[in-house]
Design a protein around this motif. Structure first.
Motif, mmCIF file in Angstrom:
data_model
loop_
_atom_site.group_PDB
_atom_site.id
_atom_site.type_symbol
_atom_site.label_atom_id
_atom_site.label_comp_id
_atom_site.label_asym_id
_atom_site.label_seq_id
_atom_site.Cartn_x
_atom_site.Cartn_y
_atom_site.Cartn_z
ATOM 1 N N UNK A 18 0.832 -1.190 0.000
ATOM 2 C CA UNK A 18 0.000 0.000 0.000
ATOM 3 C C UNK A 18 0.869 1.244 0.000
ATOM 4 N N UNK A 19 0.379 2.303 -0.671
ATOM 5 C CA UNK A 19 1.107 3.559 -0.696
ATOM 6 C C UNK A 19 0.200 4.690 -1.130
ATOM 7 N N UNK A 20 0.692 5.901 -0.995
ATOM 8 C CA UNK A 20 -0.114 7.055 -1.387
ATOM 9 C C UNK A 20 -0.333 7.079 -2.886
ATOM 10 N N UNK A 86 -1.057 7.337 -12.873
ATOM 11 C CA UNK A 86 -0.662 7.534 -11.479
ATOM 12 C C UNK A 86 -1.929 7.639 -10.639
ATOM 13 N N UNK A 87 -2.179 6.557 -9.896
ATOM 14 C CA UNK A 87 -3.410 6.462 -9.108
ATOM 15 C C UNK A 87 -3.053 6.353 -7.628
ATOM 16 N N UNK A 88 -4.074 6.162 -6.798
ATOM 17 C CA UNK A 88 -3.803 5.864 -5.392
ATOM 18 C C UNK A 88 -3.171 4.471 -5.296
ATOM 19 N N UNK A 89 -2.287 4.309 -4.321
ATOM 20 C CA UNK A 89 -1.447 3.122 -4.299
ATOM 21 C C UNK A 89 -1.998 1.912 -3.584
ATOM 22 N N UNK A 90 -3.277 1.678 -3.660
ATOM 23 C CA UNK A 90 -3.841 0.456 -3.084
ATOM 24 C C UNK A 90 -3.693 -0.709 -4.053
#
Length: 469
Positions: A18-20, A86-90
């Protein structure tokens, strides 16, 4: 990596977890790439401009909102047309985006699939595409992985220099001088009837000598780069209760190993990597070397010998409060007899804080007196370990390198030495041999940058990369 290098590829380009922010990357050499981007996002993109937009699913509902950037070939990392989302890092979000990229590739425009054969990228395949499309050479491609793995500021700077081409330029300069000399020799072979001695007139001997001197400088820098990347393995050995575990803890700056007054506390190998001036040293604490009837301790001692025989260097720890310990001296002798030749052994006299003043501490020329408890002498030990490793004061010109580069440069050196012998002979038959040695030296240099590298070598190198990199 038995894959089709012409297939379009897609992958998550950021580390698992997981990441931003997370990135999904698509790379393709296709005339329909812009149509694919429009079908995927519902709008065209301006090249090399970040566009904030929704990433729709098959029903038109947004999987996520983020930045989309399109790079038109050849102005991209891979040299092909590239799309980055570039999306949210889920992990679930990124997997849905990858799946959507694969689905859209099967849509048709004018009876033609948008991106036929789009598939998931293999580990390192984006960087492999960059290499195959001439965006970087093999040494630079390896530097990508080195930069990702760098754990110190010095390692980051050195890997960045290799990625920018510093090492490749050094190798290329060697190659250019080698090619000039080889052309001179082959010209002499082509015109044997000429009375002019081309080799003497062009100072071939001087050129070869200067080439060898230049090679030695590059080899030294390369060896330093290998050391910075891989470090050395140092095993702490000695008799029980000499303070080996205390020394490991002192070097690491943490309580990694259990320390008790009871001899034989350490039964298994305890490993820790430390940094000294940016150089990684892999320190292994081992069971005390002695005759034992304890079955568990015997296993630990056997493991200790296994690690000792694989070490780059050994620290043999004595208890300085028992300077005339005969069993310890005998264990040291036995250790040196079983070590491979060339592996240095440093005698470390520990517990100097409780040793008798003026005690005889042996006559080894390589020894350090210290106290793991108080820290006295540890700085000298660290300096000695760096000296052992062959580390020089780091310079701004240092670049990252690998053992295979050292092997290749050693081969170049061998061929140039042979060439020097044949040049001294200066006869027709020997000139043929001279030309062949120069050719083989050129091939060895080409192996570094990938010019002559075999497919199996390329597959091995790129398969070690992170997925998506």
């Amino acid at each position: 990596m038995l894959t089709n290098n012409l297939d379009p590829i897609v992958s998550i380009a950021t580390a698992p977890g997981r990441g931003a922010v997370g990135i999904v990357r698509v790379s393709a050499a296709s005339d329909t790439f812009n149509d694919y981007v429009r079908a995927l996002l519902g709008k065209p993109l301006q090249a090399r401009v970040a566009t904030y937009c929704p990433f729709p699913d098959v029903l038109g509902e947004a999987i996520d909102h983020g930045l989309a950037i399109s790079f038109v070939a050849p102005h991209s990392y891979t040299g092909e047309s590239v799309l980055e989302l570039q999306a949210h890092g889920g992990p679930a979000v990124l997997q849905l985006l990858v799946q959507r990229c694969l689905e859209v590739a099967q849509q048709q425009v004018g009876g033609q699939l948008l991106l036929p054969n789009l598939r998931l990228a293999q580990p390192g395949e984006f960087t492999q595409r960059a290499f195959l499309n001439g965006k970087m050479d093999l040494a630079q491609a390896e530097a990508v992985a080195d930069l990702i793995d760098a754990s110190t500021a010095q390692a980051v700077r050195s890997a960045a220099r290799s990625l920018s081409g510093a090492f490749s330029h050094a190798v290329g300069d060697l190659r250019a001088h080698l090619v000039t000399l080889r052309m001179l020799v082959e010209s002499t072979l082509d015109f044997p009837e000429e009375e002019i001695d081309f080799l003497q007139q062009a100072d071939a001997s001087g050129q070869l000598a200067r080439l060898q001197a230049q090679l030695q400088q590059v080899m030294h820098q390369t060896q330093q780069g290998v050391l910075l990347r891989e470090g050395i393995t140092v095993v702490i050995a000695g008799q029980p209760n000499a303070g080996k575990s205390s020394l490991l803890n002192a070097l690491a700056g943490a309580e990694l190993a259990i320390v008790t007054p009871i001899a034989g506390t350490t039964r298994d190998v305890v490993a820790q990597t430390i940094q000294i001036n940016g150089v990684p040293l892999h320190i292994l604490d081992t069971a005390g070397l002695r005759d034992s009837t304890d079955e568990v301790e015997q296993i630990g001692i056997a493991k200790a010998w296994e690690e000792i025989q694989k070490a780059d260097a050994v620290l043999f720890v004595y208890d300085a409060s028992q300077a005339h310990n005969q069993p310890a001296q005998e264990a040291n002798v036995a250790l040196r007899q079983r070590l491979p030749s060339g592996v240095p052994v440093l005698s470390v006299w520990n517990k100097s804080d409780i040793a008798s003043h003026g005690a005889a501490l042996g006559n080894d020329h390589a020894q350090v007196v210290l106290s793991a408890k108080t820290g006295a002498g540890l700085a000298h030990l660290r300096d000695t370990l760096l000296k052992w490793a062959g580390w020089d004061t780091p310079t701004e010109g240092l670049y990252m390198a690998r053992k295979r580069h050292v092997v290749a440069l050693d081969n170049v050196s061998t061929h140039l030495q042979a060439a020097s012998v044949w040049l001294d002979e200066h006869t027709g038959d020997h000139l043929d041999l001279l030309a062949e040695e120069l050719r083989l030296a050129q091939v060895a240099l080409g192996d570094i940058t990938g010019e002559f590298s075999a497919d199996d070598l390329l597959g091995e190198i790129f398969s070690r990369f992170c997925i998506g990199k």
